[in-house]
Motif scaffolding. Sequence first.
Motif, short mmCIF file in Angstrom:
data_model
loop_
_atom_site.label_atom_id
_atom_site.label_comp_id
_atom_site.label_asym_id
_atom_site.label_seq_id
_atom_site.Cartn_x
_atom_site.Cartn_y
_atom_site.Cartn_z
N PHE A 179 31.34 45.53 32.63
CA PHE A 179 32.67 45.85 33.11
C PHE A 179 32.61 47.03 34.18
O PHE A 179 33.21 46.99 35.41
N GLN A 180 31.89 48.10 34.20
CA GLN A 180 31.63 49.22 34.94
C GLN A 180 31.10 48.77 36.18
O GLN A 180 31.52 49.11 37.28
N ALA A 201 42.43 49.93 44.04
CA ALA A 201 42.43 48.67 43.40
C ALA A 201 42.40 48.42 41.92
O ALA A 201 43.08 47.70 41.33
N VAL A 202 41.36 49.30 41.47
CA VAL A 202 41.25 49.17 40.14
C VAL A 202 42.56 49.98 39.42
O VAL A 202 42.96 49.25 38.44
N LEU A 203 43.05 50.94 39.76
CA LEU A 203 44.14 51.50 39.20
C LEU A 203 45.57 50.53 39.24
O LEU A 203 46.02 50.46 38.24
N ASP A 204 45.57 49.70 40.53
CA ASP A 204 46.71 48.85 40.62
C ASP A 204 46.53 47.76 39.65
O ASP A 204 47.64 47.33 38.94
N ASP A 205 45.32 47.26 39.41
CA ASP A 205 44.91 46.24 38.54
C ASP A 205 45.20 46.68 37.08
O ASP A 205 45.81 45.75 36.23
N VAL A 206 44.97 47.99 36.64
CA VAL A 206 45.39 48.19 35.46
C VAL A 206 46.86 48.61 35.05
O VAL A 206 47.34 47.90 34.27
N GLY A 255 32.05 48.27 43.24
CA GLY A 255 32.16 48.01 44.70
C GLY A 255 33.81 48.17 45.15
O GLY A 255 34.30 47.88 46.15
N ARG A 256 34.73 48.34 44.18
CA ARG A 256 36.18 48.42 44.32
C ARG A 256 36.79 49.70 44.62
O ARG A 256 36.19 50.60 43.94
N SER A 257 37.86 49.86 45.26
CA SER A 257 38.20 51.19 45.41
C SER A 257 39.04 51.62 44.12
O SER A 257 39.43 50.63 43.47
N VAL A 258 39.15 52.76 44.07
CA VAL A 258 40.04 53.47 43.23
C VAL A 258 41.29 52.93 42.85
O VAL A 258 41.91 52.72 41.89
#
Length: 167
Positions: free
Chosen positions: A93-94, A104-109, A99-102
């Motif tokens: 998972f990590q 993008a990850v936070l928005d997905d969460v 390669g994703r932006s912070v």
Amino acid sequence: MSETLAADPRAELVATCERERQVWRDLIDAVGIDRMTEPGPMGPWSFKDLAAHLLGWRDRTIARLEAAAEGREAPPPPWPDDLDDDDPINAWFQARSDGRSVRAVLDDVDRSYERLAKAIAALPEDLVTRRDALPWMEGESLADTNLFGHLHDEHMPSIRTWLASRP
């Protein structure tokens, strides 16, 4: 004579998702966007890594719930077949989020809370309350489980310690 109606367990779980989303947003604010890639909240892992880890497992839960609501079998896990233990799965998972932006990850969460609530709301009530309804729940009903226990029990103490130790 007044009839007492039990609360719909789906509505209670959806409300929990909404409350937990706010807890998550408050945690993001406490960490601060500029510290998302600092190691510390999980040993060498950053908060972004932790977010990707939580998202990976939540995505799997959402996919299972969506399948149950549609009367389908639960889909296979998204990770490679040769990964059969939590540590390598978590590393997968990590690595997938590297390669994703912070943002993008936070928005997905953040969106995952709404997706989870929607998946729960789509379930027939008996799939939420019956202990044998969702085989992957290992005898626990969805209504009786703590969908956010992993964050609170496993990660929140170390996050709080990390936050307290930083200027």
